[in-house]
Design a protein around this motif. Sequence first.
Motif, short mmCIF file in Angstrom:
data_model
loop_
_atom_site.label_atom_id
_atom_site.label_comp_id
_atom_site.label_asym_id
_atom_site.label_seq_id
_atom_site.Cartn_x
_atom_site.Cartn_y
_atom_site.Cartn_z
N SER A 43 0.93 -1.16 0.07
CA SER A 43 0.06 0.06 0.01
C SER A 43 0.96 1.21 0.02
O SER A 43 0.50 2.32 -0.60
CB SER A 43 -1.05 0.08 1.24
OG SER A 43 -0.16 0.01 2.30
N THR A 44 2.06 1.14 0.35
CA THR A 44 3.12 2.02 0.56
C THR A 44 4.28 1.66 0.43
O THR A 44 4.80 0.55 1.14
CB THR A 44 2.93 3.00 1.77
OG1 THR A 44 1.94 3.44 1.93
CG2 THR A 44 4.03 4.30 1.52
N TYR A 45 5.44 2.26 -0.45
CA TYR A 45 6.61 1.27 -0.44
C TYR A 45 7.54 2.23 0.50
O TYR A 45 7.96 3.37 0.12
CB TYR A 45 7.37 1.52 -2.08
CG TYR A 45 8.64 0.69 -2.21
CD1 TYR A 45 9.06 0.06 -1.31
CD2 TYR A 45 9.13 1.15 -3.47
CE1 TYR A 45 10.54 -0.41 -1.64
CE2 TYR A 45 10.36 0.70 -3.54
CZ TYR A 45 11.34 0.02 -2.76
OH TYR A 45 12.23 -0.60 -2.71
N VAL A 46 7.88 1.53 1.63
CA VAL A 46 8.70 2.00 2.38
C VAL A 46 9.90 1.33 2.67
O VAL A 46 10.06 0.28 2.99
CB VAL A 46 7.97 2.40 3.85
CG1 VAL A 46 8.98 2.93 4.83
CG2 VAL A 46 7.01 2.94 3.73
N SER A 47 11.11 1.86 2.32
CA SER A 47 12.54 1.32 2.31
C SER A 47 13.45 2.15 3.02
O SER A 47 13.84 3.21 3.48
CB SER A 47 13.09 1.10 0.87
OG SER A 47 14.51 0.68 0.86
N ARG A 48 13.92 1.21 4.28
CA ARG A 48 14.70 1.74 5.44
C ARG A 48 14.18 2.88 6.07
O ARG A 48 15.08 4.01 6.14
CB ARG A 48 16.24 1.96 4.78
CG ARG A 48 16.63 0.67 4.39
CD ARG A 48 17.96 0.72 3.62
NE ARG A 48 18.54 -0.53 3.30
CZ ARG A 48 19.75 -0.76 2.42
NH1 ARG A 48 20.55 0.33 2.50
NH2 ARG A 48 20.02 -2.01 2.21
N GLY A 49 12.92 3.25 6.06
CA GLY A 49 12.33 4.41 6.78
C GLY A 49 11.98 5.50 5.68
O GLY A 49 11.37 6.29 6.31
N VAL A 50 12.26 5.37 4.53
CA VAL A 50 12.06 6.34 3.45
C VAL A 50 10.92 5.78 2.50
O VAL A 50 10.69 4.97 2.04
CB VAL A 50 13.31 6.51 2.73
CG1 VAL A 50 13.18 7.75 1.66
CG2 VAL A 50 14.46 6.91 3.71
N ASP A 51 10.12 6.97 2.42
CA ASP A 51 8.90 6.78 1.49
C ASP A 51 9.52 6.65 0.18
O ASP A 51 9.97 7.70 -0.49
CB ASP A 51 8.04 7.89 1.57
CG ASP A 51 6.58 7.63 0.85
OD1 ASP A 51 6.75 6.92 -0.21
OD2 ASP A 51 5.67 8.46 0.87
N SER A 52 9.32 5.60 -0.53
CA SER A 52 10.19 5.41 -1.91
C SER A 52 9.08 5.52 -2.99
O SER A 52 9.64 5.15 -4.21
CB SER A 52 10.81 3.82 -1.82
OG SER A 52 12.05 4.08 -0.95
N ASN A 53 7.98 5.88 -2.82
CA ASN A 53 7.11 5.93 -4.01
C ASN A 53 6.10 7.07 -3.64
O ASN A 53 4.86 7.07 -4.15
CB ASN A 53 6.31 4.61 -4.49
CG ASN A 53 5.73 4.65 -5.73
OD1 ASN A 53 6.30 5.32 -6.65
ND2 ASN A 53 4.70 3.86 -5.46
N SER A 54 6.64 8.12 -3.00
CA SER A 54 5.80 9.24 -2.92
C SER A 54 4.34 9.15 -2.40
O SER A 54 3.44 9.72 -2.61
CB SER A 54 5.52 10.08 -4.24
OG SER A 54 6.88 10.29 -4.91
N GLY A 55 4.34 8.03 -1.24
CA GLY A 55 2.99 7.82 -0.84
C GLY A 55 2.29 6.91 -1.59
O GLY A 55 1.11 6.61 -0.94
#
Length: 246
Positions: A43-55
């Motif tokens: 539902s959201t791509y979060v990698s190492r605590g960083v939003d990696s697909n603009s939400g």
Amino acid sequence: MKKIVLSLFASLLLLTQAANAEIKFGNPKDPSATLSFNAGYNSTYVSRGVDSNSGSGAPYIGADFNTAIGLYLGTWTSAAANNTSTQEVDVYGGIKKTFGPVTGDIGIITYQYPGSTPNSATNYTEGYVKLTVAPDKAPYSVGISYYKEDTKGAVITSGRSILASGIGKTYQEVNATYDFGPVQSLISYGKYKNLTDTTTVTLSKSISDIGFAVSYINASTKGDTTNTIAPSRDRDFVVFNISKTF
């Protein structure tokens, strides 16, 4: 973005129809190698605590080739927002060996972002080492991992110029799993150098060979007036995932 999302969903549908089981090489009862596929949606791509697909939500697909001696090779692609790219493509390989309750894994992974601005130095490669301890018949496991990229850290937009602070140069994580029976759990804590400190708690369950998971992610940023690359504020995420391995 719409084109890449539709392409990934089309690939997911193709895998569902054409690859209903992993491919075994050699003796089916004792294969020398296997080829498997995976597909899913976050539902959201979060990698190492960083939003990696603009939400935005992110469909993904991947493939893994594993040998009986522990050598493996794989690839994975997801919708992602990085520079001017809308896709992330990862290729990785390594060797994994188990000695009693301990499994060691050493390898290399490259991250590519097709269509990113030329000379922006968005693409990079990491080496990694992982150790997992999973006692026989125990419902739990514990693990550690360490990643180091091929530059001295994050780069600015003029080619391969290096930031002296080494932002994002390394990532290390400790994690643990526990099988409660009806659901499985995972908790992890990771440090992405001068970027984020991230705690993740995940509950997962498989129903009819389809995996479902929900994760709570707390990402504490290392951003300050001298670090404009790190996220501008602390973030909390709740991420839902559905996946299937073929």
